[in-house]
Enzyme design. Sequence first.
Site, PDB file in Angstrom:
ATOM      1  N   GLU A  85       0.831  -1.211   0.000  1.00  0.00           N
ATOM      2  CA  GLU A  85       0.000   0.000   0.000  1.00  0.00           C
ATOM      3  C   GLU A  85       0.869   1.266   0.000  1.00  0.00           C
ATOM      4  O   GLU A  85       1.893   1.311   0.679  1.00  0.00           O
ATOM      5  CB  GLU A  85      -0.845   0.061   1.271  1.00  0.00           C
ATOM      6  CG  GLU A  85      -1.852  -1.057   1.403  1.00  0.00           C
ATOM      7  CD  GLU A  85      -2.685  -0.923   2.679  1.00  0.00           C
ATOM      8  OE1 GLU A  85      -3.518  -1.794   2.907  1.00  0.00           O
ATOM      9  OE2 GLU A  85      -2.490   0.049   3.433  1.00  0.00           O
ATOM     10  N   CYS A  98       3.518   8.334   1.336  1.00  0.00           N
ATOM     11  CA  CYS A  98       3.654   7.431   2.480  1.00  0.00           C
ATOM     12  C   CYS A  98       3.793   6.034   1.899  1.00  0.00           C
ATOM     13  O   CYS A  98       2.885   5.556   1.214  1.00  0.00           O
ATOM     14  CB  CYS A  98       2.412   7.560   3.355  1.00  0.00           C
ATOM     15  SG  CYS A  98       2.384   6.375   4.701  1.00  0.00           S
ATOM     16  N   CYS A 105       3.304  -6.871   8.929  1.00  0.00           N
ATOM     17  CA  CYS A 105       4.220  -6.378   9.962  1.00  0.00           C
ATOM     18  C   CYS A 105       4.137  -7.320  11.152  1.00  0.00           C
ATOM     19  O   CYS A 105       3.047  -7.796  11.498  1.00  0.00           O
ATOM     20  CB  CYS A 105       3.820  -4.964  10.381  1.00  0.00           C
ATOM     21  SG  CYS A 105       4.950  -4.241  11.587  1.00  0.00           S
ATOM     22  N   CYS A 109       1.128  -3.946  16.778  1.00  0.00           N
ATOM     23  CA  CYS A 109       0.530  -2.808  17.498  1.00  0.00           C
ATOM     24  C   CYS A 109      -0.990  -2.983  17.481  1.00  0.00           C
ATOM     25  O   CYS A 109      -1.574  -3.296  16.433  1.00  0.00           O
ATOM     26  CB  CYS A 109       0.931  -1.486  16.846  1.00  0.00           C
ATOM     27  SG  CYS A 109       2.723  -1.276  16.760  1.00  0.00           S
ATOM     28  N   CYS A 112      -3.553  -1.169  14.876  1.00  0.00           N
ATOM     29  CA  CYS A 112      -3.142  -1.060  13.478  1.00  0.00           C
ATOM     30  C   CYS A 112      -3.620  -2.277  12.672  1.00  0.00           C
ATOM     31  O   CYS A 112      -3.394  -3.420  13.078  1.00  0.00           O
ATOM     32  CB  CYS A 112      -1.618  -0.951  13.441  1.00  0.00           C
ATOM     33  SG  CYS A 112      -0.905  -1.198  11.819  1.00  0.00           S
ATOM     34  N   GLY A 160       4.447  -1.934   7.615  1.00  0.00           N
ATOM     35  CA  GLY A 160       5.750  -2.463   8.013  1.00  0.00           C
ATOM     36  C   GLY A 160       6.543  -1.547   8.908  1.00  0.00           C
ATOM     37  O   GLY A 160       6.274  -0.356   9.025  1.00  0.00           O
ATOM     38  N   CYS A 332      -2.511   2.592   7.628  1.00  0.00           N
ATOM     39  CA  CYS A 332      -1.812   1.486   6.993  1.00  0.00           C
ATOM     40  C   CYS A 332      -2.519   0.156   7.244  1.00  0.00           C
ATOM     41  O   CYS A 332      -3.031  -0.104   8.316  1.00  0.00           O
ATOM     42  CB  CYS A 332      -0.348   1.452   7.401  1.00  0.00           C
ATOM     43  SG  CYS A 332       0.051   0.531   8.849  1.00  0.00           S
TER      44      CYS A 332
END
Length: 362
Positions: A85, A98, A105, A109, A112, A160, A332
């Site tokens: 992305e 971005c 990832c 978190c 996210c 990531g 993201c």
Amino acid sequence: MLYLSPPEDLSSLLVGEPSYRAKQLERWLYRTPVLDTSEMTNLSTALRERLQPNLWPFRVVLTETADDGATRKLLFKTPRETSIESVIMGYPRRTTLCLSSQAGCAMGCTFCATGQFGFERQLEPGEIIAQVAYASAILRKEPLPDSPSRITNVVFMGMGEPLANYRRVREALRRMIDIMKIPARAITVSTVGIVPGIRKLADEPWPVNLAISLHATTDELRSSIVPINERYPLHDLIAEARNYFERKGRRVTIEWALISGENDQEEEAVRLAVIAQRMRAHINVIPLNPTPLTAQSAPSAATIQKFMSTLQRQGANATLRNIRGASINAACGQLRLHAEGDSGRLRTGTATVTAIPRKGKA
Ligand code: SF4
């Protein structure tokens, strides 16, 4: 694939061509990128046709715009169906890309979408740099309104953790700075706190900006939102960020996703102001762009205002940032989620979970 080869090796892909072709091709890939090799006007037609299937290491599967056209999000798929992305954001005097540095990832978190999908693989330098080239090429044809028609700034804030893919991100930075000629000061590497990676970045010759995704001021709270804090606790992270500032002379940025009921209290703001002063950092407060995978949400407007006022009263240098592209899932991992749906069984790191916990890593 042209972007997957180091620019210095392009001549090996041009067997039978005169030696100056490599430099011509390098310009089309890195200085004035084009969407289609038919636009590479100083190459022969036969060569353009031969190169076309190898131009991009991915295809675009979804493009969405928001904010009256000022935000454009791109979802790419590689030949092996890996999702990547990128988001292009237009401002009056800059156009920022971005980009993603990993597919998925492993950091987990809790707020996210990418973290909930888990880690798929490292992106190659060519896959990272091709996001910049593709965005540059599309902007020349379809610029965003009232913004430069080229990428002026790059932020590693997509899918990531860039410092967990250090060697490849470093090579992508080298190509961006040395070959694309994007100033190092216009590039921001954002990390959730990989302390050895920050140290290595400080040793590099480029004064790139560093952003720290902090999100909490105590180890207990931070470990529950950002699990990597258990390995690299706040004390070490703050010291390393301060070292980066001293080595590079670049002000560090603290990113703070403001989450209702978790990190939006007055005492968090007071402690955040102290940490920012220790780091000599600017604080970007971004009300959470919620993902359907978690129960977390942004605080009310009144709570956001109170948090900002407390920071200001404490003498912190802080800015409240807009949520860009909320209507198009621009945080993201969200575009991929939007495109592929939630299978109901999502990986977080190496574990497979059937429900996303409100706090902490499964
Ligand atoms: S916020 Fe960044 S580091 Fe954390 S899980 Fe998402 S992509 Fe990874």
